[in-house]
Write an enzyme that holds these catalytic residues in place. Sequence first.
Site, short mmCIF file in Angstrom:
data_model
loop_
_atom_site.label_atom_id
_atom_site.label_comp_id
_atom_site.label_asym_id
_atom_site.label_seq_id
_atom_site.Cartn_x
_atom_site.Cartn_y
_atom_site.Cartn_z
N HIS B 63 0.82 -1.22 0.00
CA HIS B 63 0.00 0.00 0.00
C HIS B 63 0.85 1.26 0.00
CE1 HIS B 63 0.74 -1.08 4.20
NE2 HIS B 63 0.51 0.16 4.54
N LEU B 111 -0.97 -8.20 2.83
CA LEU B 111 0.19 -8.07 3.72
C LEU B 111 0.79 -9.42 4.08
CD1 LEU B 111 -1.07 -5.13 5.95
CD2 LEU B 111 0.74 -5.08 4.22
N SER B 330 5.75 -38.75 0.94
CA SER B 330 4.35 -38.99 0.59
C SER B 330 4.06 -38.52 -0.83
CB SER B 330 3.42 -38.26 1.57
OG SER B 330 3.52 -38.80 2.87
N GLU B 351 3.46 -23.97 4.38
CA GLU B 351 2.94 -24.00 3.01
C GLU B 351 2.89 -22.61 2.38
OE1 GLU B 351 1.44 -25.37 5.67
OE2 GLU B 351 1.77 -27.51 5.31
N HIS B 400 -2.75 -37.03 -2.03
CA HIS B 400 -3.59 -37.47 -0.90
C HIS B 400 -4.94 -36.76 -0.85
CE1 HIS B 400 0.28 -38.99 0.27
NE2 HIS B 400 -0.30 -39.74 1.16
N GLN B 412 -7.06 -34.60 6.36
CA GLN B 412 -6.01 -34.82 5.34
C GLN B 412 -6.60 -34.95 3.93
OE1 GLN B 412 -2.79 -35.14 7.16
NE2 GLN B 412 -4.32 -34.50 8.65
N ARG B 458 -3.20 -40.98 -3.66
CA ARG B 458 -2.43 -41.79 -2.73
C ARG B 458 -2.41 -43.25 -3.19
NH1 ARG B 458 -3.72 -44.77 2.12
NH2 ARG B 458 -1.87 -44.89 3.43
#
Lengths: 608, 608
Positions: B63, B111, B330, B351, B400, B412, B458
């Site tokens: 901003h 932000l 995984s 993440e 998954h 999950q 999976r």
Amino acid sequence: MSELGQQLRVDSVRSSSAANSGHPTSSMSAADLMAVLLEKHLRLDYQDPKNPNNDHVIFSKGHASPLYYAMLKAAGAITDEELLTFRRFGSKLEGHPVPIIPWVDVATGSLGQGLPIAVGEALAGKKLDRLPYRVWCLCGDSEMAEGSMWEAFEHAAFTGLDNLTAIIDVNRLGQTRETMVGWDLDRYVKRAEAFGWHAIAIDGHDDDAIDAAYTEARETTGKPTVIVARTKKGKGVKAVEDLPGKHGKPVEDEEAAIEELGGYRELSVDVAKPDDGGREPHSFDVPGGELPTWDVGESVATREAYGKVITALGSMHGDVVALDGEVSNSTHSEMFREAHEDRYFEMFIAEQQLVAAAVGMQVRGWKGFASTFAAFFSRAYDFVRMAAISRADLRLSGSHAGVSIGEDGPSQMALEDFAMFRAVHGSCVLHPSDANQAAQLLAEMVDRKGISYLRTLRGKTQVRTPADEAVTIGGSRIAHEGDDVAIVACGIVVDQAVAAAEQLEGEGVSARVIDAYSIKPLDQEAIRTAARECGAIVTVEDHWPEGGLGDAVLDALADADERPPVTKLAVREMPTSGKPDELLHAAAIDAEAIAGAARQVAKAGSPA
Amino acid sequence: MSELGQQLRVDSVRSSSAANSGHPTSSMSAADLMAVLLEKHLRLDYQDPKNPNNDHVIFSKGHASPLYYAMLKAAGAITDEELLTFRRFGSKLEGHPVPIIPWVDVATGSLGQGLPIAVGEALAGKKLDRLPYRVWCLCGDSEMAEGSMWEAFEHAAFTGLDNLTAIIDVNRLGQTRETMVGWDLDRYVKRAEAFGWHAIAIDGHDDDAIDAAYTEARETTGKPTVIVARTKKGKGVKAVEDLPGKHGKPVEDEEAAIEELGGYRELSVDVAKPDDGGREPHSFDVPGGELPTWDVGESVATREAYGKVITALGSMHGDVVALDGEVSNSTHSEMFREAHEDRYFEMFIAEQQLVAAAVGMQVRGWKGFASTFAAFFSRAYDFVRMAAISRADLRLSGSHAGVSIGEDGPSQMALEDFAMFRAVHGSCVLHPSDANQAAQLLAEMVDRKGISYLRTLRGKTQVRTPADEAVTIGGSRIAHEGDDVAIVACGIVVDQAVAAAEQLEGEGVSARVIDAYSIKPLDQEAIRTAARECGAIVTVEDHWPEGGLGDAVLDALADADERPPVTKLAVREMPTSGKPDELLHAAAIDAEAIAGAARQVAKAGSPA
């Protein structure tokens, strides 16, 4: 490593072996921490899980569910037989805890959420219930990498939540490797202290040290306490202890592991009940009052209506609270703060903590209205997703949505909020086009179960809905009568749709404008009736074409007898800055574009 | 407060007054910090914005765009005339910076995103480009409440990013009130140090102190540096300086403000170019190779295919990198790590930082494949939303997904990923049902512009697609021929749909199964052809009913000539733990449910 601690390990091994999946090693590291809590410090009447004076236990590391269920068994809350149903279809004991289990407050399993929710519960205890219950939150060390944990650390300290204890199970090993911090407990301590917490580093397998730390936590006032516990993953079974590659799988040799842990036990803990279990939670005296209303023809922003309405709801209901993400003069939740300061919670620029706090508060029955810019709820989408699994009742309101906000540009324009919130189990998605609609929908949200979302507008819209006309979740209204074509619109573009209908009227085309203020559930009957009577449908929304009103209308007609063509008007190019009118025009969702689309598809028989 | 600093203030006042909106006071607090940077420390060839040796400037506090644009003018990159187009329709100078401006790397304005993206750029500089450019990131103090900032702090320190400097403009005042930390610089310093940074607290209006801090930052090795600068919001204009209620609006008296700031100036800065501007970025020698293929009839999980394919792509393309959220065993991105360790980035359980790092790296042309459980991309949805505004090219893969994961339970299970990613501008949403499809789609993602998302499974699925059959984004394949009814499926339920078709065949009902591996863009032609030829459509997906494949199919038919009834099969109740088959059955998306639905709507003429 007490007998109870060993039993919790044995039962963690047994349940995950019975399920042939699950996380026994992540359970075994924290077994002593939980054994001492259960035996000496917890105040929770397992026979009366809804007692408002109960302490709360949240497993932020939800994958340690075998340990949690082993605690339930030790506390006499479930049988050994039920314990062994872990992860089976039909069992309450799911892979990660969910609140279909009476002692579970919220679903966990998406890391980094338990502690922010615990902050909400502790806020409820201190500021709303005003009861001395404590919130104990078991955290994994891997999840300390989630930023949401630090939002929680900051808020808990800022609000002085000495009724909150976080326990970090520092077993060093994540799913595939060592964490960034490893066993360097001092770094966790320094970080926690820098965020304003009291921090205690201990050996997490030393029962006396654990006991002393809990005592110290309970005696610490003015700030929350974190116990940073050095532990070993898989503690007690050499085949897995402190070894990589042992995450999220049963031990290979169950029998040997149980023997190494000292064998099967049937200890039962008489968990202490709350010291003063009969205390009533605080309730707020309220003056009562009525919903505000507006006259037809007035021009008012629905965000302003939001502020006025939730303020009125706060006067009518003592259990209504408000939370905001430091934009309260934009969302107008500032009106609530001014009227009901002790039920307003400033969550600053931390949208994950904003939603998590509301989730925590609703565990104790407080009805939070949480607001920020609609775009910024995308920051908390995982929290909303998990809140649905928590069977939480949430009331969220996002302002400043769509291109109609104008000059601020696309970063501030929610154009995916309908899609995002529609795809939440049990949700409702509302977008009133005027203040009177907003008032009635917000009032209905107070008692609605599940996730309720209402989008408000930055700019003013004309009040079209008489204050005494019923507006309900799942309803709609006809803003302009006609039967050559139906225009289904919501929010800011209802005005545009009506203008288009008026223009078309002059051309001899009679357009019905449906104001679909309830996008989920959509008024299927009104849509199907329009399909039958008008023959063609144009949808228009200030949203991307995917997942919003247009898709909802198509869904309502998917298997209907009459399935007329549907033209979807939506925002199809990346918007820029500009005046609201310029941007509605550029996106082809203004009156001109609507009239053009409707003209094209209106009944063949019409003069157009 | 140099002359240049004052000019930056004056121009911030002027542009926002011309626009009659914007954030001059948030710009004025940081004007001296940016003036000293521009005059003495930045190495950026404004005439050659794509020079790989250029320093990077990110305004995490987007901003403060008036200040950013004032810098561009001072650097001779834009004219004063263009400066005054701020926030106008058609101007590049939007309310918050977007990369249609050549010197802007990424869009900011939500932000807490600039710093994590800066970490990605600094990682690219140090580990990929191996060039000595620096990344300068201006942060607001309000956004320090966003957890994502602390994800960035942790990663930057863990990876020793001494080419990164964060500058916190501690002007104390947020939008409505003081921040939680206020002017207590020492708390920021302690937090930063606890996270492993070098921290310098200064008076942000003392040019010598700023200069010395930048010098110290540039000389600090082994760790990133944060400059914690005490500033005043609206500095230099008494009517707004350090006052509440002055956020996000032009100054009331523009003329008086400019006069107080010493009047209009036309200083021009000859910003230093990179010291060694001709250096080429590092490139990785790769052995080449081919995409892996699988034989029809093999049984393999598409997540395993993902690992093999991106590893092969890494061998074929030196600019392909991989990132993962600490679940690489995984998602199977661990195969890439083993083969191309120097191009693999472990982002741990963070993440937001995972996606932000990929955004930062693609600024410098690196093609990151970022993977985690599909459900956990919901944690980074705001980052994905903003990445689209950044015109970033992202390759995301979620494993998954859906109830078919089984025992782990709903926390999950991604059941909203199609909806979430469809509602991203310019995205594609892919869900291959077998390994050969995955291979070709992933290969196409390498060069695709915009946000690409691919869901993997999976569990194992049968390879149905011959390796030499073309699979393309926007395509589909017929997995079973028929023309009494069409079943449109994707991923795990293609096997179920084929089983249903085989069962129906025995009953004399001929069902066409369309494997819609590309959900966005959907193969509209195949769907419309099926509508014409089969007369009725059943859609089936392991996803909530909203916003996914079913809605995409309805959209493809919305204004088609033939609009047969569509029956949507999807997950309609909250799933639990259980075996994959039990859960597919419970959700009514298994072969039995599909056959039942198809039987009901198959052509009246068919024997059913």
